[in-house]
Design a protein around this motif. Sequence first.
Motif, PDB file in Angstrom:
ATOM      1  N   PHE A  54      55.642  98.600  32.920  1.00  0.00           N
ATOM      2  CA  PHE A  54      55.240  98.527  31.669  1.00  0.00           C
ATOM      3  C   PHE A  54      55.569  99.982  30.888  1.00  0.00           C
ATOM      4  N   ALA A  55      54.996 101.189  31.719  1.00  0.00           N
ATOM      5  CA  ALA A  55      55.368 102.350  31.163  1.00  0.00           C
ATOM      6  C   ALA A  55      56.880 102.702  30.938  1.00  0.00           C
ATOM      7  N   LEU A  56      57.827 102.159  31.731  1.00  0.00           N
ATOM      8  CA  LEU A  56      59.032 102.445  31.521  1.00  0.00           C
ATOM      9  C   LEU A  56      59.822 101.467  30.265  1.00  0.00           C
ATOM     10  N   GLU A  57      59.042 100.281  30.083  1.00  0.00           N
ATOM     11  CA  GLU A  57      59.549  99.521  29.054  1.00  0.00           C
ATOM     12  C   GLU A  57      59.218 100.237  27.747  1.00  0.00           C
ATOM     13  N   LEU A  77      65.196  97.378  31.780  1.00  0.00           N
ATOM     14  CA  LEU A  77      63.803  98.040  31.877  1.00  0.00           C
ATOM     15  C   LEU A  77      63.075  97.752  30.242  1.00  0.00           C
ATOM     16  N   ARG A  78      63.920  98.112  29.299  1.00  0.00           N
ATOM     17  CA  ARG A  78      63.711  98.128  28.038  1.00  0.00           C
ATOM     18  C   ARG A  78      63.158  96.819  27.440  1.00  0.00           C
ATOM     19  N   ILE A 155      49.381  90.144  35.949  1.00  0.00           N
ATOM     20  CA  ILE A 155      47.792  90.637  35.802  1.00  0.00           C
ATOM     21  C   ILE A 155      47.887  91.799  34.762  1.00  0.00           C
ATOM     22  N   VAL A 156      48.513  92.970  34.983  1.00  0.00           N
ATOM     23  CA  VAL A 156      48.756  94.157  34.432  1.00  0.00           C
ATOM     24  C   VAL A 156      49.056  93.899  32.905  1.00  0.00           C
ATOM     25  N   TYR A 157      50.073  93.304  32.851  1.00  0.00           N
ATOM     26  CA  TYR A 157      50.489  92.843  31.335  1.00  0.00           C
ATOM     27  C   TYR A 157      49.451  92.097  30.564  1.00  0.00           C
TER      28      TYR A 157
END
Length: 208
Positions: A54-57, A77-78, A155-157
Motif C-alpha cells: 500500500f505504501a509503495l502504491e 506497484l502503482r 485485510i490491510v486494504y
Amino acid sequence: MVTDGVKPGSTPPAERGQRNRLGELAATAWQRRLPVAIWTGLLALGLGLGWASFALEVRYGDQFRRGGVLNGWQNLLRQGAPGQLLLPVAAAGLLALVGWWRLAGARPEPTLGLTRMEGAPVSQLRASLRRERRIVTAALRVVFALAIMVACRFIVYLGLALRGSPVARSTLMGVFIEGLVWALTGGAFWLWKGRYLSKLESWGVGGD
C-alpha cells in the motif's frame, strides 16, 4: 454464609470454568508451539507486506501524477492489483484441476532420479517416490503460504478503506479479486494434494 451456592471469597464456577478453558488453550498452544509460531510469523509477514504494498502504491502513484517516469515494477506497484499478474496464478489453478482429474487413473511412473522403472528395485522406487513426495509437499506449502499472505493484503486494504483512505478504496475491489483467484487456486492445489497423497498411499508410499 453461602450466597447462591458460592462461599464468600471463593471463585464462582463460571469464572473457574473460564480459567480452565484458558489454561487448556494455553497448554495446547504450547504443545503446538512450532506450528503456532509459523502461523503467527506468516500472518505478521502477510500483514507487513500488505502495508508495504500500500505504501509503495501511494508513493509511486504520487510520483506518476507529478510526471515522474516509472520502470515496469514501479508501474505495477502503482496500480495496486494489476490483473495481468493473476493470469499465471489462474493458469496454475487450472493445471492443478487437470492434474487432479488425471490422477484418478494414474499409474506408478519413473520419478526423480529414475529414468526407467523396469529393473529398478521396489525399495529404490519407493525411496524415489518418497523424495518426490517431500519436494511436492514443500512446494505446496509455499503456494498455500502465498495465498494466506494475499488474504492478509486484503485485510490491510479493507482496514485502510474503512478508515477513509481513497487509495485503498479505489484498489479494494482489485485486491479482493486477487485474493479470490489465489484462494481458488489454493483450493485447486488442495484437491490435487489430497488425491496425490491418496494415490501414493495406495502404492504403498506413505510419509516418513
